[in-house]
Design an enzyme around this catalytic site. Structure first.
Site, PDB file in Angstrom:
ATOM      1  N   GLU A   3       4.105  -6.323   3.826  1.00  0.00           N
ATOM      2  CA  GLU A   3       4.037  -5.667   5.136  1.00  0.00           C
ATOM      3  C   GLU A   3       5.271  -6.053   5.959  1.00  0.00           C
ATOM      4  OE1 GLU A   3       1.933  -3.539   6.372  1.00  0.00           O
ATOM      5  OE2 GLU A   3       0.083  -3.687   5.183  1.00  0.00           O
ATOM      6  N   ASP A  14      -0.305   4.342   1.123  1.00  0.00           N
ATOM      7  CA  ASP A  14      -0.688   5.316   2.137  1.00  0.00           C
ATOM      8  C   ASP A  14       0.021   5.058   3.458  1.00  0.00           C
ATOM      9  OD1 ASP A  14      -2.343   2.952   2.284  1.00  0.00           O
ATOM     10  OD2 ASP A  14      -3.632   3.993   3.718  1.00  0.00           O
ATOM     11  N   ASP A  53       6.491   0.755   7.062  1.00  0.00           N
ATOM     12  CA  ASP A  53       5.085   0.433   6.763  1.00  0.00           C
ATOM     13  C   ASP A  53       4.549   1.362   5.693  1.00  0.00           C
ATOM     14  OD1 ASP A  53       2.543  -0.638   6.914  1.00  0.00           O
ATOM     15  OD2 ASP A  53       2.017   0.418   8.761  1.00  0.00           O
ATOM     16  N   HIS A  57       0.829  -1.203   0.000  1.00  0.00           N
ATOM     17  CA  HIS A  57       0.000   0.000   0.000  1.00  0.00           C
ATOM     18  C   HIS A  57       0.862   1.251   0.000  1.00  0.00           C
ATOM     19  CE1 HIS A  57       0.618   0.795   4.371  1.00  0.00           C
ATOM     20  NE2 HIS A  57       0.487  -0.513   4.543  1.00  0.00           N
ATOM     21  N   GLU A  63      -5.066   1.522   2.517  1.00  0.00           N
ATOM     22  CA  GLU A  63      -4.998   0.305   3.336  1.00  0.00           C
ATOM     23  C   GLU A  63      -5.156   0.641   4.812  1.00  0.00           C
ATOM     24  OE1 GLU A  63      -3.037  -2.794   5.852  1.00  0.00           O
ATOM     25  OE2 GLU A  63      -2.557  -0.660   5.637  1.00  0.00           O
ATOM     26  N   GLU A  64      -4.583   1.776   5.220  1.00  0.00           N
ATOM     27  CA  GLU A  64      -4.527   2.109   6.641  1.00  0.00           C
ATOM     28  C   GLU A  64      -5.886   2.451   7.239  1.00  0.00           C
ATOM     29  OE1 GLU A  64      -2.168   1.478   8.418  1.00  0.00           O
ATOM     30  OE2 GLU A  64      -0.237   1.788   7.446  1.00  0.00           O
ATOM     31  N   HIS A  79       3.690   2.984  12.596  1.00  0.00           N
ATOM     32  CA  HIS A  79       2.773   3.965  13.192  1.00  0.00           C
ATOM     33  C   HIS A  79       3.404   4.752  14.337  1.00  0.00           C
ATOM     34  CE1 HIS A  79      -0.983   1.458  11.735  1.00  0.00           C
ATOM     35  NE2 HIS A  79      -0.027   1.555  10.813  1.00  0.00           N
TER      36      HIS A  79
END
Length: 391
Positions: free
Chosen positions: A163, A72, A103, A70, A135-136, A358
């Protein structure tokens, strides 16, 4: 600086927080691929401000590998970063810092860095790139990408979702659904509790039931020790309600999630909650209490990844990873279950640790990018030697 690092610096520089468009990054990747003679197709979002991207390198042949990730990233607001999150920083400690480094722009950069080699390699099976949006916030973009890929590109490619797994193969993940429940009661002075219905008190009973449901699932033996949290988890993350301490709250709202084992289903778990809501409403109304309980899903249910139908893609991974790699299961959700649901053999494998995802000062270790590059080199050799057969 390696090619992967240079590309990572460019990718990190794009603020692709899920609330923003990813089209600037998509254009950059399109131009990069085109400079190496590779065409890419956009699969647009309904709003037109975001896009998935699909590209094929190598022959239009059965089999091959889809490398999926992903574009984003999660927000940086209110996080204590030591430097600009959207400028790649070499920490001098073997770590590269920046939002999305692990990520999961590190994986995207490793894959893109191999494009010049793949273009010139005598591949017998293709390499596909599949880059998604949003995705997030619930794996929103991947379903359209997967549908387009399956219907127009390949029904036999194996999928590696990159991932961060510390370059260890992950064969199972939990599914996830985010929900919002709104309780509407009846306001009254807090000295006259018989005249109103506190939405906060009703919500508290629902929150307690949510936690009790998790405990009940464990008592029923619905456990899978492959996961570090070995059962379906239910969690309330946000709650708000009321206007003053001496007013019975008219409204209370809470947001919660169900992260279910691949062997459980969202519908089954949610049905228990729905039944309790109906029972509680009837009980209160029988006592003359006014109450309304409504729940809405905040995302499409993200399916779990089950450890099944993955023998060939898992063999491809393990044959080209260092000895000693073992299968893992993870509690976080990814797009892997969506690929598996389309009938494609899928695992999760990528550089970096989920522990850094994150976080402020997110980083990926150089050694992880190098390990990913070595894996892709080995995989390339396999695709050059592969016989053209339908897997």
């Amino acid at each position: 600086m390696s090619d992967a690092e240079r590309l990572l610096a460019r990718l990190v520089a794009f603020d692709t927080t899920s609330s923003e468009s990813n089209l600037a990054l998509v254009r950059y990747v399109e131009d990069y691929l085109a400079s190496h003679g590779v065409e890419a197709e956009r699969v647009m979002s309904p709003c037109g401000n975001k896009a998935n991207l699909i590209a094929r390198i190598g022959p239009d042949a059965p089999g091959g590998v889809m490398l999926s990730g992903h574009t984003d990233v999660v927000p940086v607001a209110c996080q204590p970063w030591s430097s600009d999150p959207f400028t790649l920083r070499d920490g001098g400690d073997g770590r590269l810092y920046g939002r999305g480094t692990c990520d999961m722009k590190g994986f995207l950069a490793c894959a893109l860095a191999k494009v010049p080699e793949w273009v010139n390699a005598p591949l017998k099976q293709p390499v596909y790139l599949g880059f998604s949006y949003d995705e997030e916030i619930g794996c929103v973009g991947a379903p359209d990408l997967i549908r387009r890929f399956y219907e127009h590109y390949s029904t036999t490619a194996h999928v590696i979702v990159g991932e961060p797994t510390s370059m260890q193969p992950v064969v199972a993940q939990k599914g996830a659904t985010n929900l919002r429940t709104t309780v509407t009661g009846r306001e009254a002075h807090s000295s006259q509790v018989n005249q109103g219905t506190s939405a906060i008190h009703v919500a508290a009973r629902l929150v307690t039931f949510i936690e009790d449901t998790m405990a009940a699932l464990v008592e029923e033996g619905r456990v899978d020790e492959a996961f570090n949290v070995p059962h379906t988890s239910l969690h309330v993350g946000k709650i708000k309600g009321g206007t003053a301490i001496n007013i019975m709250a008219r409204e209370c709202q809470f947001e919660w999630e169900i992260r279910h084992l691949p062997t459980d289903t969202f519908d089954e778990i949610y049905a228990r909650y729905e039944a309790f809501c109906a029972q509680l409403s009837a009980e209160l109304q029988a006592r003359g209490k006014q109450v309304e309980i409504t729940t809405e899903a905040l995302n499409v249910t993200v399916p779990g990844l089950a450890d099944r139908d993955n023998d060939r893609v898992l063999r491809l991974a393990k044959d080209h990873l260092p000895a000693g790699c073992c299968d893992h299961a993870v509690a976080y959700a990814t797009e892997a279950g969506q690929f598996q649901g389309q009938g494609l053999q899928t695992i999760i494998l990528g550089p970096g640790s989920i522990a850094q995802a994150h976080q402020p000062d997110e980083y990926v270790e150089r050694s992880q990018l190098e390990a990913c590059t070595v894996f892709l080199d080995n995989m390339t050799e396999a695709l050059q030697q592969a016989t053209e057969r339908r897997e």
